[in-house]
Write an enzyme that holds these catalytic residues in place. Structure first.
Site, PDB file in Angstrom:
ATOM      1  CE1 TYR A 166      -3.742   2.458   0.823  1.00 55.06           C
ATOM      2  CE2 TYR A 166      -2.179   3.345   2.419  1.00 55.06           C
ATOM      3  CZ  TYR A 166      -3.355   3.465   1.697  1.00 55.06           C
ATOM      4  OH  TYR A 166      -4.126   4.591   1.838  1.00 55.06           O
ATOM      5  CE  LYS A 170      -3.384   4.922  -1.634  1.00 55.09           C
ATOM      6  NZ  LYS A 170      -4.446   5.466  -2.465  1.00 55.09           N
TER       7      LYS A 170
END
Ligand SMILES: NC(=O)c1ccc[n+]([C@@H]2O[C@H](COP(=O)([O-])OP(=O)(O)OC[C@H]3O[C@@H](n4cnc5c(N)ncnc54)[C@H](O)[C@@H]3O)[C@@H](O)[C@H]2O)c1
Length: 260
Positions: A166, A170
């Site tokens: 994740y 990002k």
């Protein structure tokens, strides 16, 4: 908390704004906020019933909305969504790349992340925004006006452990925003990233324990839990004519946990 009615950007009236992953959480509030500002909100969401529910909620309140079941990991599905939006509205002004695998993530050390899960998170959270940005370009280029807003995460600046896939996506989204901004500036298209802090929505999730939530709030300058409404002012501003010269930026919206 911000009242959506009180954020006024008249230039958003009738703009066509695609918000991916707007079936719940932050995306749902973005879609409602854009509709409240007079824009036409396209809810491009994987979950058909949730997309329809958000569109109905907006329309009941007198706003303009269109639900289109979309998988941002699938180029053919994005193409179909773009065709539906073009048929309905004939233009695309704003893309908010908000869809992501987030609230369903399991926290675990990176050496225990299954490769298939790593690849799926990269596909949805990073390849998805790349594909969606590419798909809206022809319409934005024709208009010589466009806004792309990528929803990254403040967790990147904190280096939060235990969801490395994740975090990697990002951080990449933030980097991608500046490079994309350089390529698209001559076309009148701006590209920026919003980096929310830990934002508490109606959805329960495993990525923040109650103890972590308390610690995060204690780190903020504004000592209360962040909510999606805290993000809408920046999103509406970036989408508006007022932000014509703002591009390539990664804007931290975390109540002051991190500096710039
Ligand atoms: N809530 C937070 O604390 C926080 C903090 C920083 C960044 N973010 C980012 O903000 C965005 C929204 O967060 P949230 O809390 O609302 O997340 P969420 O998990 O509650 O919602 C994500 C939405 O995306 C949709 N989605 C998932 N895969 C999709 C796909 N392939 N195609 C289309 N839609 C898909 C889901 O169905 C869901 O409606 C995410 O990108 C997230 O990473 C959230």
């Amino acid at each position: 908390m911000t009242d959506l009615q009180n954020i006024v950007f008249p230039s958003l009236k009738d703009r066509v704004v695609i918000v991916t992953g707007a079936g719940q959480g932050i995306g749902r509030v973005f879609a409602k906020a854009f509709a409240t500002a007079g824009a036409r909100a396209v809810i491009a969401e994987l979950n058909e019933s949730k997309a329809a529910a958000v569109a109905a909620e907006i329309m009941r309140a007198g706003g303009q909305a269109l639900a289109v079941t979309t998988d941002v990991a699938d180029e053919a599905s994005i193409k179909e969504m773009i065709e539906i939006v073009q048929d309905e509205y004939g233009r695309i002004d704003v893309l908010v790349n908000n869809a992501g695998i987030f609230s369903t993530l399991e926290m675990r050390p990176f050496d225990q992340i299954p490769l298939e899960e790593w690849e799926r998170v990269l596909r949805v959270n990073l390849t998805g925004p790349f594909l969606c940005a590419r798909a809206v370009l022809p319409a934005m280029r024709r208009a010589k006006w466009g806004r792309i807003i990528n929803i990254a995460s403040g967790a990147v600046r904190l280096g939060r452990p235990n969801y490395l896939h994740y975090i990697a996506t990002k951080a990449a989204l933030s980097g991608m925003s500046l490079s994309m901004a350089r390529e698209l500036g001559p076309d009148g298209i701006t590209v920026n990233a919003i980096l929310p802090g830990a934002t508490f929505t109606e959805i329960e999730r495993k990525t923040v324990t109650p103890q972590q939530k308390e610690r995060i709030v204690a780190m903020q300058c504004i000592p209360r839990a962040e909510v999606p409404e805290d993000l809408v002012g920046a999103a509406l501003f970036l989408a508006s004519d007022a932000a014509a010269f703002v591009t390539g930026q990664s804007i931290n919206l975390d109540g002051g946990v991190t500096g710039s």
